[in-house]
Design an enzyme around this catalytic site. Structure first.
Site, mmCIF file in Angstrom:
data_model
loop_
_atom_site.group_PDB
_atom_site.id
_atom_site.type_symbol
_atom_site.label_atom_id
_atom_site.label_comp_id
_atom_site.label_asym_id
_atom_site.label_seq_id
_atom_site.Cartn_x
_atom_site.Cartn_y
_atom_site.Cartn_z
ATOM 1 N N CYS A 75 0.857 -1.177 0.112
ATOM 2 C CA CYS A 75 -0.164 -0.006 0.068
ATOM 3 C C CYS A 75 0.848 1.278 -0.154
ATOM 4 O O CYS A 75 1.800 1.369 0.808
ATOM 5 C CB CYS A 75 -0.785 0.013 1.288
ATOM 6 N N CYS A 81 -0.700 6.186 6.728
ATOM 7 C CA CYS A 81 -2.125 6.259 6.818
ATOM 8 C C CYS A 81 -2.630 5.944 8.319
ATOM 9 O O CYS A 81 -3.549 6.495 8.854
ATOM 10 C CB CYS A 81 -2.551 5.300 6.132
ATOM 11 N N CYS A 162 -7.874 0.887 -0.278
ATOM 12 C CA CYS A 162 -7.367 0.426 0.773
ATOM 13 C C CYS A 162 -7.555 -1.288 0.595
ATOM 14 O O CYS A 162 -8.535 -1.524 0.528
ATOM 15 C CB CYS A 162 -8.565 0.775 1.961
ATOM 16 N N GLN A 286 -19.176 -8.342 13.842
ATOM 17 C CA GLN A 286 -17.640 -8.474 13.756
ATOM 18 C C GLN A 286 -17.068 -8.022 12.428
ATOM 19 O O GLN A 286 -17.842 -8.072 11.257
ATOM 20 C CB GLN A 286 -17.440 -10.095 13.859
ATOM 21 N N TYR A 315 -21.119 -10.188 27.544
ATOM 22 C CA TYR A 315 -20.798 -9.321 26.370
ATOM 23 C C TYR A 315 -21.258 -9.882 25.076
ATOM 24 O O TYR A 315 -20.125 -9.828 24.378
ATOM 25 C CB TYR A 315 -19.197 -9.314 26.611
ATOM 26 N N GLU A 336 -25.542 -8.251 27.559
ATOM 27 C CA GLU A 336 -24.978 -7.195 26.786
ATOM 28 C C GLU A 336 -25.704 -5.815 27.217
ATOM 29 O O GLU A 336 -26.490 -5.591 27.513
ATOM 30 C CB GLU A 336 -25.248 -7.356 25.279
ATOM 31 N N ASP A 384 -16.671 -12.390 26.270
ATOM 32 C CA ASP A 384 -15.981 -11.699 25.123
ATOM 33 C C ASP A 384 -15.978 -10.163 25.379
ATOM 34 O O ASP A 384 -16.617 -9.465 24.824
ATOM 35 C CB ASP A 384 -16.725 -11.935 23.981
ATOM 36 N N CYS A 411 -9.899 -9.483 23.088
ATOM 37 C CA CYS A 411 -9.392 -8.758 21.753
ATOM 38 C C CYS A 411 -7.940 -7.714 22.728
ATOM 39 O O CYS A 411 -7.512 -7.171 21.943
ATOM 40 C CB CYS A 411 -10.256 -7.836 21.364
HETATM 41 N N1 SAH Z 1 -19.572 -11.311 21.475
HETATM 42 C C1 SAH Z 1 -19.622 -10.281 20.768
HETATM 43 C C2 SAH Z 1 -19.388 -8.771 20.958
HETATM 44 C C3 SAH Z 1 -18.063 -8.490 21.633
HETATM 45 S S1 SAH Z 1 -17.796 -7.062 21.786
HETATM 46 C C4 SAH Z 1 -19.352 -10.483 19.284
HETATM 47 O O1 SAH Z 1 -18.515 -11.442 18.975
HETATM 48 O O2 SAH Z 1 -19.892 -10.120 18.308
HETATM 49 C C5 SAH Z 1 -17.837 -6.535 23.517
HETATM 50 C C6 SAH Z 1 -19.248 -6.226 23.808
HETATM 51 O O3 SAH Z 1 -19.338 -5.987 25.221
HETATM 52 C C7 SAH Z 1 -19.719 -5.126 23.061
HETATM 53 O O4 SAH Z 1 -21.066 -5.268 22.387
HETATM 54 C C8 SAH Z 1 -20.109 -4.061 24.393
HETATM 55 O O5 SAH Z 1 -21.176 -3.214 24.310
HETATM 56 C C9 SAH Z 1 -20.349 -5.129 25.403
HETATM 57 N N2 SAH Z 1 -20.147 -4.602 26.777
HETATM 58 C C10 SAH Z 1 -19.194 -3.306 27.251
HETATM 59 N N3 SAH Z 1 -19.304 -3.323 28.651
HETATM 60 C C11 SAH Z 1 -20.155 -4.245 29.017
HETATM 61 C C12 SAH Z 1 -20.794 -4.784 30.403
HETATM 62 N N4 SAH Z 1 -20.357 -4.138 31.463
HETATM 63 N N5 SAH Z 1 -21.546 -5.503 30.349
HETATM 64 C C13 SAH Z 1 -22.222 -6.367 29.131
HETATM 65 N N6 SAH Z 1 -21.774 -5.867 27.979
HETATM 66 C C14 SAH Z 1 -20.705 -5.094 27.905
#
Ligand code: SAH
Length: 454
Positions: A75, A81, A162, A286, A315, A336, A384, A411
């Site tokens: 790139c 960038c 990109c 995602q 989450y 969530e 997650d 992550c």
């Molecule tokens: N498991 C999902 C999203 C993961 S990202 C997937 O794979 O697509 C992390 C997520 O946690 C986000 O959607 C965010 O809004 C949520 N989050 C952040 N703090 C939180 C909390 N205290 N309790 C519940 N969810 C929360």
């Protein structure tokens, strides 16, 4: 005060290491210098830009002795960038580097040197993987520019291509860039809060090829909307949804609260495995669909469900992991914090005829103790969390009720390692860690860890 190194010095240094965000590190009499675009093992000439008490920053002038793993970045705007940090490193070497960085925190922060960290699961074709692009527009010297922001700035680095985004995103981006002035549409100016077009968001459902374009405008009144719709449809025939999002606020938040349909459906449909998902202009989804499947399969493998288990997906976002798990579990409970995402999760469960997945909006650290308090019991907990890791109260709840198994999708290896240590001290054992490369050419790495009661 004088350091071993001063601003504006020009030096020859050897790169010893690389930081978590991809900059090379050299030590000059013990004083660390961070130099983006350099690789361990290289000898380079640098120009010192800034010195602080304990470390400094320098710019690469030229390479005296390159690393064997160095490649020519494909790139032309790398590394200015800021979207990629590691294009100058071969993909194989990127994966080795990511594994090393996970190994490092598992040793140092989790203090688990005996726990296996497997080879990173990478992509066969690590390009054009992003299914969503959010593209800002600006006008400089009477010319429209588009691209991505230079790291830590709001300065657009102008580009027509990109290599991480879809070809449709390239097409829509450049089409608008070269036609906006002709259509009489002004780009939005952040400084003066004037102009019309703020961002264009392009999302693609990989499994169905459907594309959504969202035009974020400062006003609802948009006289050229039909002309823009016609232009986009003519150029990119698989666009099935064109939306206008109105953001009147003087803010750098991308989207506003109101979204209207300009063409087609207000959602696109994608599949992960054989589960379908409806994606609207604002839903979280995602970013790398190919690797999402790899990541979720790993989580499912570690959960090792027989059909009798009651599982928590903490989450859960729009319930993607929950619905994946539901097919092999007795019951799944997703939690969530964003209510809109929970609405999406419920709709997606319905769309797939899944009746054993239940969703609740709220903070995981409050909702899960409440479930336990009402007498519910769980065999497996999948978490997650966002980059900051699990809330302390959630970890306390796990240690109090002791589900047999925790599958931790992360992550951020640093906070994963921190949380693994807490669980270890509370009687759990980490069995293994599987890194997955969700963002080739960036310094990010995702992990799945399997944790069981002793
Ligand atoms: N498991 C999902 C999203 C993961 S990202 C997937 O794979 O697509 C992390 C997520 O946690 C986000 O959607 C965010 O809004 C949520 N989050 C952040 N703090 C939180 C909390 N205290 N309790 C519940 N969810 C929360």
């Amino acid at each position: 005060m004088s350091f071993a190194v001063n601003k504006n010095d020009k030096l020859q240094v050897c790169i010893e290491d690389v930081t978590h965000d991809g900059a090379g590190v050299a030590k000059v009499d013990g004083y660390p210098l961070f130099i983006p675009g350099t690789l361990p093992g290289e000898t380079v000439h640098v120009h010192v830009q800034k010195t602080l008490k304990n470390y400094g920053f320098a710019k690469l002038i030229d390479i005296v002795e390159p690393s064997n793993a160095r490649v020519t970045p494909p790139c032309h705007v790398f590394p200015t960038c800021g979207g990629c940090q590691m294009q100058h490193l071969s993909y194989e070497a990127q994966l080795l580097q990511k594994r090393k960085s996970v190994r490092n925190v598992i040793d140092r922060i989790a203090k688990l040197p005996h726990v296996p960290v497997h080879e990173v699961k990478g992509m066969d074709d690590p390009w054009r993987y992003r299914n969503k692009s959010q593209i800002p527009f600006d006008t400089v010297n009477d010319r429209v520019i588009t691209g991505f922001y230079k790291t830590r700035t709001h300065q657009i680095v102008d580009t027509d291509v990109c290599l991480n985004q879809t070809t449709e995103a390239d097409e829509v981006m450049t089409l608008l860039k070269y036609k906006l002035q002709q259509l009489g549409i002004e780009t939005y100016d952040e400084k003066t809060h004037k102009g019309m077009l703020r961002h264009v968001i392009i999302r693609k459902a990989r499994q169905t090829d459907q594309v959504m374009v969202v035009l974020v405008t400062r006003h609802k009144k948009f006289p050229q909307k039909q002309a823009v719709v016609d232009l986009i449809l003519q150029q990119v025939p698989n666009v099935t949804s064109i939306m206008q999002n109105i953001n009147t606020a003087n803010t750098n938040v991308i989207m506003g609260n109101e979204t209207v349909t300009l063409h087609g459906s207000d959602v696109i449909i994608d599949r992960i495995g054989d589960t379908e998902f409806e994606i609207s202009a604002r839903s979280f989804y995602q970013i790398n669909p190919v690797q999402t499947e790899v990541l979720y399969k790993q989580a499912l493998d570690y959960a090792n469900l027989t059909g009798n288990e009651t599982v928590i997906d903490a989450y859960c976002g729009i319930g993607t992991i929950s619905l994946f798990l539901a097919k092999q579990a007795k019951e799944v409970y997703g939690v969530e914090i964003v209510p809109q995402a929970i609405e999406d999760a419920k709709r997606n469960a319905q769309l797939n005829g899944i009746t054993n997945a239940h969703f609740e909006a709220g903070p995981a650290e409050e909702v899960i103790p409440k479930w336990y308090a009402t007498g519910k019991r769980f065999d497996v907990l999948v978490v997650d969390p966002p980059r900051k890791g699990c809330d302390e109260k959630l970890l306390e709840t796990i240690l109090k009720y002791k589900p047999e198994k925790v599958v931790y999708v992360s992550c951020n290896p640093g906070t994963l390692a921190r949380d693994l240590r807490v669980l270890e001290d509370g009687g759990y054992r980490t069995k293994e860690v599987q890194p997955v490369d969700m963002f080739p050419h960036s310094s990010h790495v995702e992990c799945v860890a399997l944790i069981e009661l002793k």
